[in-house]
Design a protein around this motif. Structure first.
Motif, PDB file in Angstrom:
ATOM      1  N   MET A   1      25.129  47.239  38.849  1.00 25.40           N
ATOM      2  CA  MET A   1      26.575  46.992  38.976  1.00 25.40           C
ATOM      3  C   MET A   1      26.872  46.525  40.398  1.00 25.40           C
ATOM      4  N   HIS A   2      27.509  45.372  40.542  1.00 24.93           N
ATOM      5  CA  HIS A   2      27.740  44.787  41.862  1.00 24.93           C
ATOM      6  C   HIS A   2      29.227  44.519  42.073  1.00 24.93           C
ATOM      7  N   TYR A   3      30.016  45.596  42.208  1.00 22.30           N
ATOM      8  CA  TYR A   3      31.423  45.416  42.567  1.00 22.30           C
ATOM      9  C   TYR A   3      31.523  45.264  44.081  1.00 22.30           C
ATOM     10  N   THR A   4      32.628  44.699  44.531  1.00 18.94           N
ATOM     11  CA  THR A   4      32.817  44.463  45.963  1.00 18.94           C
ATOM     12  C   THR A   4      33.961  45.331  46.502  1.00 18.94           C
ATOM     13  N   LEU A   5      33.962  45.518  47.818  1.00 19.03           N
ATOM     14  CA  LEU A   5      35.061  46.249  48.445  1.00 19.03           C
ATOM     15  C   LEU A   5      36.387  45.530  48.225  1.00 19.03           C
ATOM     16  N   LYS A   6      36.327  44.214  48.161  1.00 15.44           N
ATOM     17  CA  LYS A   6      37.556  43.457  47.923  1.00 15.44           C
ATOM     18  C   LYS A   6      38.133  43.790  46.557  1.00 15.44           C
ATOM     19  N   GLN A   7      37.281  43.902  45.544  1.00 18.36           N
ATOM     20  CA  GLN A   7      37.755  44.265  44.205  1.00 18.36           C
ATOM     21  C   GLN A   7      38.341  45.677  44.204  1.00 18.36           C
ATOM     22  N   ILE A   8      37.718  46.586  44.944  1.00 16.32           N
ATOM     23  CA  ILE A   8      38.229  47.948  45.045  1.00 16.32           C
ATOM     24  C   ILE A   8      39.588  47.952  45.749  1.00 16.32           C
ATOM     25  N   ALA A   9      39.723  47.153  46.809  1.00 15.98           N
ATOM     26  CA  ALA A   9      40.993  47.066  47.536  1.00 15.98           C
ATOM     27  C   ALA A   9      42.088  46.485  46.655  1.00 15.98           C
ATOM     28  N   VAL A  10      41.738  45.497  45.830  1.00 14.74           N
ATOM     29  CA  VAL A  10      42.711  44.916  44.900  1.00 14.74           C
ATOM     30  C   VAL A  10      43.166  45.964  43.894  1.00 14.74           C
ATOM     31  N   PHE A  11      42.208  46.698  43.324  1.00 13.29           N
ATOM     32  CA  PHE A  11      42.560  47.767  42.382  1.00 13.29           C
ATOM     33  C   PHE A  11      43.506  48.773  43.024  1.00 13.29           C
ATOM     34  N   ASP A  12      43.203  49.212  44.255  1.00 14.72           N
ATOM     35  CA  ASP A  12      44.026  50.215  44.932  1.00 14.72           C
ATOM     36  C   ASP A  12      45.431  49.686  45.198  1.00 14.72           C
ATOM     37  N   ALA A  13      45.540  48.426  45.585  1.00 13.57           N
ATOM     38  CA  ALA A  13      46.853  47.836  45.865  1.00 13.57           C
ATOM     39  C   ALA A  13      47.681  47.711  44.588  1.00 13.57           C
ATOM     40  N   VAL A  14      47.063  47.273  43.501  1.00 16.26           N
ATOM     41  CA  VAL A  14      47.786  47.162  42.225  1.00 16.26           C
ATOM     42  C   VAL A  14      48.221  48.552  41.756  1.00 16.26           C
ATOM     43  N   ALA A  15      47.365  49.549  41.944  1.00 15.42           N
ATOM     44  CA  ALA A  15      47.716  50.919  41.575  1.00 15.42           C
ATOM     45  C   ALA A  15      48.897  51.422  42.394  1.00 15.42           C
ATOM     46  N   MET A  36      42.270  37.793  38.823  1.00 12.95           N
ATOM     47  CA  MET A  36      40.861  37.520  38.550  1.00 12.95           C
ATOM     48  C   MET A  36      39.969  38.642  39.090  1.00 12.95           C
ATOM     49  N   SER A  37      40.266  39.087  40.307  1.00 16.10           N
ATOM     50  CA  SER A  37      39.471  40.151  40.915  1.00 16.10           C
ATOM     51  C   SER A  37      39.562  41.436  40.092  1.00 16.10           C
ATOM     52  N   LEU A  38      40.775  41.767  39.641  1.00 14.88           N
ATOM     53  CA  LEU A  38      40.970  42.971  38.833  1.00 14.88           C
ATOM     54  C   LEU A  38      40.250  42.852  37.497  1.00 14.88           C
ATOM     55  N   SER A  39      40.329  41.678  36.889  1.00 18.38           N
ATOM     56  CA  SER A  39      39.669  41.441  35.603  1.00 18.38           C
ATOM     57  C   SER A  39      38.152  41.563  35.742  1.00 18.38           C
ATOM     58  N   GLN A  40      37.614  41.031  36.849  1.00 19.73           N
ATOM     59  CA  GLN A  40      36.168  41.123  37.081  1.00 19.73           C
ATOM     60  C   GLN A  40      35.733  42.577  37.240  1.00 19.73           C
ATOM     61  N   LEU A  41      36.547  43.378  37.966  1.00 18.40           N
ATOM     62  CA  LEU A  41      36.201  44.786  38.155  1.00 18.40           C
ATOM     63  C   LEU A  41      36.230  45.531  36.821  1.00 18.40           C
ATOM     64  N   GLU A  42      37.237  45.279  36.009  1.00 16.38           N
ATOM     65  CA  GLU A  42      37.324  45.930  34.694  1.00 16.38           C
ATOM     66  C   GLU A  42      36.135  45.544  33.821  1.00 16.38           C
ATOM     67  N   HIS A  43      35.729  44.284  33.924  1.00 15.75           N
ATOM     68  CA  HIS A  43      34.579  43.823  33.135  1.00 15.75           C
ATOM     69  C   HIS A  43      33.298  44.526  33.586  1.00 15.75           C
ATOM     70  N   LEU A  44      33.129  44.645  34.926  1.00 14.84           N
ATOM     71  CA  LEU A  44      31.941  45.315  35.459  1.00 14.84           C
ATOM     72  C   LEU A  44      31.884  46.778  35.036  1.00 14.84           C
ATOM     73  N   LEU A  45      33.036  47.445  35.066  1.00 14.45           N
ATOM     74  CA  LEU A  45      33.091  48.863  34.724  1.00 14.45           C
ATOM     75  C   LEU A  45      33.117  49.114  33.226  1.00 14.45           C
ATOM     76  N   GLY A  46      33.499  48.083  32.473  1.00 11.75           N
ATOM     77  CA  GLY A  46      33.558  48.222  31.022  1.00 11.75           C
ATOM     78  C   GLY A  46      34.677  49.106  30.535  1.00 11.75           C
ATOM     79  N   ARG A  47      35.731  49.216  31.356  1.00 16.43           N
ATOM     80  CA  ARG A  47      36.866  50.067  31.008  1.00 16.43           C
ATOM     81  C   ARG A  47      38.168  49.407  31.470  1.00 16.43           C
TER      82      ARG A  47
END
Length: 296
Positions: A1-15, A36-47
């Protein structure tokens, strides 16, 4: 699993904002890039991390599980970016939501001390009643809360800070002001102006009269302590407020503290935070300085 800090930061900001557009503005990104970043993170996590409700994006069960872990990851990344020099160990922002009494009488001195001793530590403050403080902390809107009294919620950790007490106050011209003691039956006959339901002060007062006063004559309920004090000073009302809030008024002779031996009006101010957020050096620093300050 290769998520990025940027994807995590996007998730936190949207939350935080429950909105892609608001998160994009905060992160200086386009809305399409955030989506796109949020969608990629959801795809990586499968949730799915969010559920859409009208114009809002509400965290799903999986999003709520991820949020505290994402915030810790971002805090650790910030510390790494700042380096490991001693002056940078305590660096970053703590979002604090406080009840009125602490915000007015205790936090100004604490913030001044923090600014002087830890210049890289920033404190963002909001002021609410105790019920709202707990709700905001539970909703991940704030890292830390200060409440009056206790709260029974297994999701929250409560750390006592300082003992305090409430007092029943009246105008010097009120008939009860001339009495050495005020009985429960007299309190039941009086007109009251009180804090609103949900305030820690109100919760302590309601608990103190429970089983002693059947029907209290509550004339008005207000959020602002200053308004309650003004009504008591200029009218025939009683109120029950923190001693810290009326100490100066009593010293000036504008209010009188009634002796009410049948009421237990002791309480304490406490810090609260979510149990699942783990260790946080910034939060630990703020609490340690607060306790040190009240011991001086």
């Amino acid at each position: 699993m290769h998520y990025t800090l940027k994807q995590i930061a996007v998730f936190d900001a949207v939350a935080s904002f429950e909105s892609v557009s608001a998160a994009a503005k905060k992160l200086s990104m386009s809305q399409s890039a955030v989506s796109m970043s949020l969608s990629q993170l959801e795809h990586l996590l499968g949730r799915p991390l969010f559920i859409r409700q009208g114009n809002r994006l509400i965290m799903s069960h999986w999003g709520q599980w991820l949020r505290p872990r994402a915030q810790k990851l971002l805090q650790d990344a910030q510390q790494i970016a700042l380096g490991l020099h001693d002056q940078h160990i305590i660096s970053g922002t703590v979002k604090l939501c406080s009840s009125q009494t602490a915000a007015e009488h205790l936090l100004p001195k604490l913030i001044s001390k923090i600014d002087n001793d830890f210049p890289e530590l920033r404190i963002e403050i909001a002021v609410e009643n105790s019920d709202h403080v707990a709700k905001e902390v539970l909703d991940y809107q704030f890292d830390l809360g200060i409440i009056e009294g206790r709260i029974d919620d297994s999701r929250l950790h409560q750390e006592p800070w300082i003992d305090d007490h409430l007092v029943v106050v009246a105008s010097p011209h009120h008939p009860f002001a001339k009495h050495k003691q005020t009985s429960v039956s007299q309190l039941e006959q009086a007109k009251w102006v009180l804090r609103e339901p949900g305030a820690g002060t109100r919760r302590i007062f309601d608990a103190a009269i429970h089983g002693l006063i059947v029907q209290l004559n509550v004339w008005k309920e207000y959020e602002h302590v200053g308004l309650l004090k003004a009504l008591v000073k200029n009218g025939v009302y009683l109120s029950c407020l923190p001693y810290l809030d009326v100490e100066k008024d009593v010293a000036k002779g504008e209010l009188v503290v009634l002796t009410t031996p049948e009421l237990n009006l002791k309480r304490h101010l406490s810090f609260i935070w979510r149990q699942d957020t783990g260790d946080n050096p910034l939060r630990n620093c703020l609490i340690a300085e607060a306790k040190r300050l009240t011991r001086e």
